[in-house]
Design a protein around this motif. Structure first.
Motif, mmCIF file in Angstrom:
data_model
loop_
_atom_site.group_PDB
_atom_site.id
_atom_site.type_symbol
_atom_site.label_atom_id
_atom_site.label_comp_id
_atom_site.label_asym_id
_atom_site.label_seq_id
_atom_site.Cartn_x
_atom_site.Cartn_y
_atom_site.Cartn_z
ATOM 1 N N UNK A 1 0.731 -1.287 -0.018
ATOM 2 C CA UNK A 1 -0.119 0.163 0.050
ATOM 3 C C UNK A 1 1.063 1.256 0.067
ATOM 4 N N UNK A 2 1.947 1.201 0.874
ATOM 5 C CA UNK A 2 2.987 2.351 0.688
ATOM 6 C C UNK A 2 3.585 2.552 -0.546
ATOM 7 N N UNK A 3 3.931 1.633 -1.434
ATOM 8 C CA UNK A 3 4.369 1.668 -2.738
ATOM 9 C C UNK A 3 3.399 2.305 -3.570
ATOM 10 N N UNK A 4 2.244 1.803 -3.495
ATOM 11 C CA UNK A 4 1.322 2.383 -4.431
ATOM 12 C C UNK A 4 0.730 3.920 -4.036
ATOM 13 N N UNK A 5 0.808 4.157 -2.831
ATOM 14 C CA UNK A 5 0.588 5.441 -2.465
ATOM 15 C C UNK A 5 1.732 6.540 -2.892
ATOM 16 N N UNK A 6 3.061 6.082 -2.974
ATOM 17 C CA UNK A 6 4.029 7.035 -3.541
ATOM 18 C C UNK A 6 3.990 7.107 -4.926
ATOM 19 N N UNK A 7 3.545 5.983 -5.577
ATOM 20 C CA UNK A 7 3.103 6.210 -7.005
ATOM 21 C C UNK A 7 2.227 7.147 -7.529
ATOM 22 N N UNK A 8 1.114 7.330 -6.485
ATOM 23 C CA UNK A 8 -0.068 8.231 -6.763
ATOM 24 C C UNK A 8 0.404 9.674 -6.301
ATOM 25 N N UNK A 9 1.442 9.714 -5.586
ATOM 26 C CA UNK A 9 1.837 11.102 -5.297
ATOM 27 C C UNK A 9 3.408 11.229 -5.340
ATOM 28 N N UNK A 10 3.672 11.330 -6.871
ATOM 29 C CA UNK A 10 4.888 11.667 -7.294
ATOM 30 C C UNK A 10 5.880 12.395 -6.698
ATOM 31 N N UNK A 11 5.412 13.466 -5.961
ATOM 32 C CA UNK A 11 6.376 14.580 -5.668
ATOM 33 C C UNK A 11 6.987 14.234 -4.031
ATOM 34 N N UNK A 12 6.401 13.172 -3.632
ATOM 35 C CA UNK A 12 6.463 12.839 -2.073
ATOM 36 C C UNK A 12 7.897 12.036 -1.864
ATOM 37 N N UNK A 13 8.533 12.577 -0.757
ATOM 38 C CA UNK A 13 9.857 11.858 -0.345
ATOM 39 C C UNK A 13 9.236 10.970 0.744
ATOM 40 N N UNK A 14 9.986 9.933 1.042
ATOM 41 C CA UNK A 14 9.393 8.691 2.082
ATOM 42 C C UNK A 14 10.693 8.285 2.824
ATOM 43 N N UNK A 15 10.700 8.037 3.810
ATOM 44 C CA UNK A 15 11.693 7.385 4.872
ATOM 45 C C UNK A 15 11.006 6.658 5.620
ATOM 46 N N UNK A 16 11.254 5.296 5.975
ATOM 47 C CA UNK A 16 10.560 4.435 6.990
ATOM 48 C C UNK A 16 11.471 3.002 7.069
#
Length: 660
Positions: free
Chosen positions: A99-114
């Motif tokens: 779900x996290x991967x899909x979320x990042x593809x829907x929000x192309x400008x978002x950076x993420x660290x987890x």
């Protein structure tokens, strides 16, 4: 995965972008830049995965393959969703990860660290950022770091901290952690109990708030020394101010540590007052044990009651180190006075001035009077404040007395006196010390009672001895009145026998028995007719046999009298000879008692030097020649030697008036 991005637009961008990161400008062409990027990816310590806008995998480095343990067949044949599926299958929570991967593809400008937890127990940190060309989104790059070791170390630190707190919370010593500035960061329950505070009342405060005098500056200096590295560890003694205002001395030992990521100092603090109390208690017990030992030595060595009493007091002062010791006996007079009989540590005038009784009035309320009256130890732990000490307080304090104990001296259930001991300091007598002093008083009581019993026994024995001597002398006098020719013979034989026994080193007690036997050695002659004893001419054979019977007759007369010595046997044997030629039993050598051997020599010498009815005195030289000639055959050699030495070397003489 349901990414829902325009597929045609994404494929066009993929060809144009060449997988460049966001913000990177191409100066030499896409092919060159892609080669440079691939080399950088392979050199990276992190696993790298590059995907396009549709989520299609463009590339990944060998570290990524190694970290995610991608099967060889997937790597060798193609780069597609099978690789991503293999990655997802290794994650503990696959649904959330997808779900996290899909979320990042829907929000192309978002950076993420987890952080990602894998099923095999490893932990990865994931970082992702978008890629763009000419400000247009073309894909995403993923970085994966293996932080398993870091997480394990972090867990170990947490566990160590838990163990540390569990350990120091149960520690019997006070434990505290100070910051570099000297503020309290942590205190354990024991330290709080030492100060009388709750932990929340001291955390954050400066250590200087609880220290007084030079101790505060010294502790802070040592903290700075530890924090600077000038000292590896430090030890201090300081006074701590408790919440109730009292002061307690403590011993602290400190060392440098890292606490919550910062340099700090950990200190272990001991309440030295408890240690000092234990040391003082040990010193007191050692003192009284030495006193008990010295008192027992005085008991063993005492020959008289007076010696015992004075030596006991002296031992208490000289060995025990007490201030004053005295012994008083309870008088049974009208005033029930206590009579001092021995003391040490002061003069007799002071002891006499105490004027103590055991009647119960003001001068009987002190420890001595109460101990005699009640028969139990009485203690005054503070002379300055105890009301019972009012009559004696001023003089006692002037002599440096702080506390006292009086121990009753008991004879069964009867108290006959008191052993009173004074110490310089208040509160000097704790239960363990009292127990040993009670034992000392018991030993003293036993010694006094034993000496009195021994004295009474000795007096009784002396009366008996005098009575025996008087009886024996009365018997001897009776014989001498019957036979005037033998007047004084027995006493002179006894006197010479005693001198010979002394010359031979015979024990004094045995000498007394020899004397009594000598005084009555001829008592059997009382059965010999007077006309035979006084006959001036030679005796017939029958008459001589009658005279010889006096030895056995004497034994028969005396044997019923209970002497401490074999008096009757010495009388019976005084005419026996070493070679067996004597009478009445024909005994030889060691069969004859020593006393009889001595009396035999003395009897011959005295008889030959005295006048007889049938002859004149033969003289001393003839007598000594006679015993010297019979030395060894008739007479005991040491007795002969002693007799000759007395006359020839030491001037011993016999009374010429004595006859036999």
């Amino acid at each position: 995965m349901d990414i829902n991005i325009d597929a045609n637009a994404a494929r066009g961008l993929r060809a144009a972008a060449g997988a460049l990161p966001m913000g990177r400008a191409s100066a030499r062409g896409p092919a060159f830049d892609a080669a440079i990027l691939a080399a950088e990816h392979e050199a990276s310590p992190d696993g790298i995965l590059v995907v396009d806008a549709l989520g299609e995998i463009i590339s990944f480095n060998h570290k990524f393959i190694e970290m995610w343990r991608i099967p060889e067949n997937l790597v060798a044949t193609r780069i597609d969703h099978d690789v991503l599926d293999a990655v997802i299958s290794r994650v503990v929570d696959e649904t959330i990860f997808s779900a996290r991967i899909a979320h990042l593809y829907r929000n192309p400008d978002e950076y993420s660290v987890d952080v990602i937890l894998l099923k095999d127990g490893r932990t990865f940190q994931r970082y992702t950022s978008p890629m763009a060309v000419d400000d247009r989104y073309v894909g995403r790059v993923w970085f994966f770091q293996d932080i398993t070791a870091f997480k394990q170390a972090e867990q170990t630190i947490r566990e160590d901290e838990t163990r540390f707190r569990a350990m120091v919370d149960q520690e019997l010593a006070g434990v505290l952690i100070l910051s570099a500035e000297g503020n309290l960061l942590y205190v354990n329950p024991r330290f709080c109990a030492m100060l009388g505070y709750a932990s929340e009342d001291v955390i954050g405060r400066s250590a200087a708030d609880f220290l007084t005098g030079d101790g505060a500056a010294n502790v802070l200096d040592r903290i700075r020394g530890i924090m600077s590295g000038a000292e590896k560890s430090a030890q201090v003694v300081a006074s701590v101010l408790r919440k109730d205002g009292t002061m307690i001395p403590f011993l602290g030992h400190g060392a440098r540590i890292i606490y919550e990521g910062k340099p700090a100092a950990i200190w272990v603090a001991l309440d030295v007052s408890e240690l000092k109390q234990a040391q003082n208690s040990l010193l007191r017990l050692n003192r009284v044990l030495k006193t008990l030992s010295a008192g027992n030595m005085a008991l063993v060595r005492a020959t008289t009651e007076d010696d015992l009493l004075h030596n006991m007091c002296k031992a208490v002062i000289d060995v025990g180190g007490y201030r004053l010791c005295w012994i008083g006996f309870a008088e049974r007079d009208k005033g029930k006075t206590v009579r001092p009989v021995a003391w040490s540590g002061t003069d007799g005038a002071y002891i006499e001035s105490l004027a103590i009784n055991w009647d119960g009035d003001a001068r009987g309320q002190g420890p001595t009077g109460a101990a005699i009256r009640n028969g139990v130890p009485e203690i005054v732990q503070n002379i300055a404040t105890d009301p019972a000490m009012a009559p004696w307080r001023k003089e006692a304090l002037a002599r440096g007395i702080g506390s006292s104990i009086a121990l009753p001296l008991l004879d069964g259930s009867r108290t006959f006196g008191s052993l009173t001991i004074h110490a310089a300091e208040p509160d000097a007598f704790d239960p363990d010390e009292v127990k040993l002093l009670v034992e000392l008083a018991g030993d003293l009581s036993y010694g006094v009672i034993s000496l009195r019993a021994r004295t009474a026994q000795e007096e009784s024995a002396e009366r008996l001895r005098r009575s025996l001597q008087a009886t024996v002398l009365a018997i001897a006098n009776t014989l001498e009145q019957r036979d005037p020719y033998t007047a004084g013979h027995q006493r002179e034989v006894a006197r010479l026998a005693v001198a010979m026994a002394g010359e031979m080193g015979v024990p004094e007690d045995e000498v007394e028995g020899i004397y009594l036997a000598g005084v009555v050695h001829d008592i059997g002659k009382i059965q010999v007719p007077a006309e035979i004893l006084a006959k001036p001419g030679k005796l017939s054979k029958l008459e001589y046999q009658i005279v010889q019977a006096h030895a056995q007759a004497g034994y028969d007369i005396i044997k019923g009298v209970e002497f401490p010595w074999p008096v009757a046997s010495m009388i019976q044997q005084h005419h026996e000879r070493m070679d067996g030629a004597g009478y009445p039993l024909g005994l030889k050598a060691d069969q004859i008692l020593l006393g009889a051997k001595i009396i035999a020599v003395a009897d011959v010498v005295q008889a030959m030097t005295a006048h007889r009815p049938y002859r004149a005195a033969l003289g001393l030289d003839a007598a000594l020649a006679e015993i010297e000639a019979g030395r060894g055959s008739h007479f005991y050699p040491p007795a002969v030697d002693a007799c000759i030495a007395l006359f020839r070397l030491k001037g011993f003489t016999l009374k010429e008036s004595a006859a036999s």
